[in-house]
Design an enzyme around this catalytic site. Sequence first.
Site, PDB file in Angstrom:
ATOM      1  CG  ASP A 188      -1.898   1.079   1.314  1.00 42.76           C
ATOM      2  OD1 ASP A 188      -1.682   2.117   0.663  1.00 42.76           O
ATOM      3  OD2 ASP A 188      -2.906   0.928   2.039  1.00 42.76           O
ATOM      4  CG  HIS A 189       3.214   4.063  -3.124  1.00 41.16           C
ATOM      5  ND1 HIS A 189       4.187   4.440  -2.223  1.00 41.16           N
ATOM      6  CD2 HIS A 189       3.743   4.322  -4.352  1.00 41.16           C
ATOM      7  CE1 HIS A 189       5.229   4.919  -2.863  1.00 41.16           C
ATOM      8  NE2 HIS A 189       4.991   4.851  -4.159  1.00 41.16           N
ATOM      9  NE  ARG A 190      -4.061   3.920   1.223  1.00 43.26           N
ATOM     10  CZ  ARG A 190      -5.224   3.417   1.633  1.00 43.26           C
ATOM     11  NH1 ARG A 190      -6.269   4.200   1.737  1.00 43.26           N
ATOM     12  NH2 ARG A 190      -5.343   2.138   1.947  1.00 43.26           N
TER      13      ARG A 190
END
Length: 446
Positions: free
Chosen positions: A418-420
Site C-alpha cells: 500500500d503506497h500510502r
Amino acid sequence: MAELKEARVPDIGDNKDVPVIELLVAVGDAVKKDQGLVTLESDKATMEVPAPFDGVVRELKVKVGDELSEGSVVAIIEAASGAPSPQPSPQPSPQPSPQPSPKGEGEARATPAAPAAPARVAAPVVASAPASPPVAFDANALLPGTVPHASPAVRVFARELGVDLAQVAGSARGGRITKEDVQAFVKAALAGGGAPRAAGGGGGGLDLIPWPKVDFAKFGPVERKPLSRIQKLSGANLARNWAMIPHVTQFDDADITEMEAFRKRLGEENKDVKVTPLVFLIKAVVAALKKYPAFNASLEGEELVLKQYFHIGIAVDTPDGLVVPVIRDADRKGLIELARELGEISAKAREKKLSPADMQGGCFSISSLGGVGGTAFTPIINAPEVAILGVSRSATKPVWNGQAFEPRLMLPLSLSYDHRVIDGAAAARFTAYLSQVLGDLRRLLL
Ligand code: CAO
C-alpha cells in the site's frame, strides 16, 4: 416508568466473533420489536440482530468492526411503559451506566448478569418517530437515525451489485428497501448513463461507466454458472481492495539453493509432514516484519496501527475459490510445527471447515503459486493489511558469482504494498532482506 434494557445477540448457531458491518439504528431512534439493530456478516451469512421489544435506543454498545457472539450486548433500549413514547430525550440514560465497549469486542461490561431478553414488552412507541423513514436519494443528506432499512438478503444483493443502499429509496412499509427497489435503482442509474456508486460509503463514488452488456449467445453457445459464495465474498473484497488501495508491486529473487538442500533433509527426517518452501517463507516474513514494522500495520484514518504480534495469512486455492486462513503467532513456531499447521489449515480450507475465526486477525498474507508455476504476479493486498507477498515457482538460473556463472535455484518474490503507508525504497529493502534471509537461514538467528 421507562425501563432500560439490553438488546443482545440471539442464538446465531455456530457463529462466533462475527463482525458488525453496519449499524442500522442510531441513539434516539424509536425501534419496533424485531427491527434490525445491526447487521453481522460472517463468511457464510449476513444476519441482523433484531430489537427484542419496542422502545427507544438509548445507547449503542457496538461499532462497525466489533466482533459479536451470542449474548453480546448490542444496545440499551428504553422500553416504553404503557404511554406512547416521547421524542428521543437528549439526556443520557441514568441506568445502567455502561462503559465504552473495548475495541474489537462487542461485550458490554457494565451491565452484568442482565437477562438476555426482557420478559415484558412495552407498549408500542408513537408512529411519529419511525425507526427508518424512507431514505432520501441524496446520500449526503443521510443523517444519524435515517439509516437505510433492508433485510440481510437485500443487503447482500445490493453489495453484489455495488449499490450503496443509502442512495436507494425504500418502497415497503417503514421505508424498508426491497430487492425490487435495488433493481429499479440500478435500472435508473443505467438508463441515466451513470453507474451505481461503489458500495461501502468510503469509496467516494467511482463514477465509472456502466458495465458492458453483451448478449454472448449471439456469438456462440454459452453456459451460465452461478458464482460460489466464496467467490462472491472474496470478489467483493478483492474489488474494493484493488480500487481503494494504491498498489505497487516490487519484484525480487532469492537464492534458495542452500535452503532447498536443507528443506530436503528436513523432509527426509520428518516423513509424516510435508515441508514445502512456504514454511521457510513464513519464517523469513516474520523476520522481515520485525525489522520493518510498517509492513505489520493497518491504516486507520490518519493513524497507523502497528501490531506487535505475527499472524500470517496464507492464500489457499480451493475448488470454491480463494480463502485466507491465518497462522497465529508464527514467530513462536518452528519450521516443523508451521509445516504441520499449514497442512492442517489447507486441508480444512479445502474441506470447507474453516470458521470465521480461522480467517481473522492476519497481519500480512502470503500467496504462493510456487506449486503451480509462473515467474511473477501482482497479488492484491488483503485489507486492512498493508502488504502481501506473492511467491512463484523456483527455477535454476545462471547467476554471476564475480568470476563465472553458477547454476543457482532462484525463487521469485512479488511484494504488493500500500503506497500510502510504504515507500518504494522500504519495499525494496523489505524484499532484499527477505532474499538475504532465505539465502542464508542463519540470519534468522540474528
Ligand atoms: N517453487 C518450486 N516448487 C514449489 C514452490 C516454489 N515456490 N512452492 C511449492 N513447491 C512445490 C512443493 O514443494 C510441492 O512439491 P512436492 O509435491 O514435490 O512436495 C508442490 O510444489 C506443491 O506444493 P503445495 O502447493 O501443495 O504446498 P505449498 O506449501 O507450497 O502451498 C498452499 C500450500 C495451500 C498455499 C497451496 O496449495 C495453494 O493453495 N496455493 C495457491 C494460492 C493461490 O491461489 N494464490 C493466488 C491468489 S491470487 O493473489
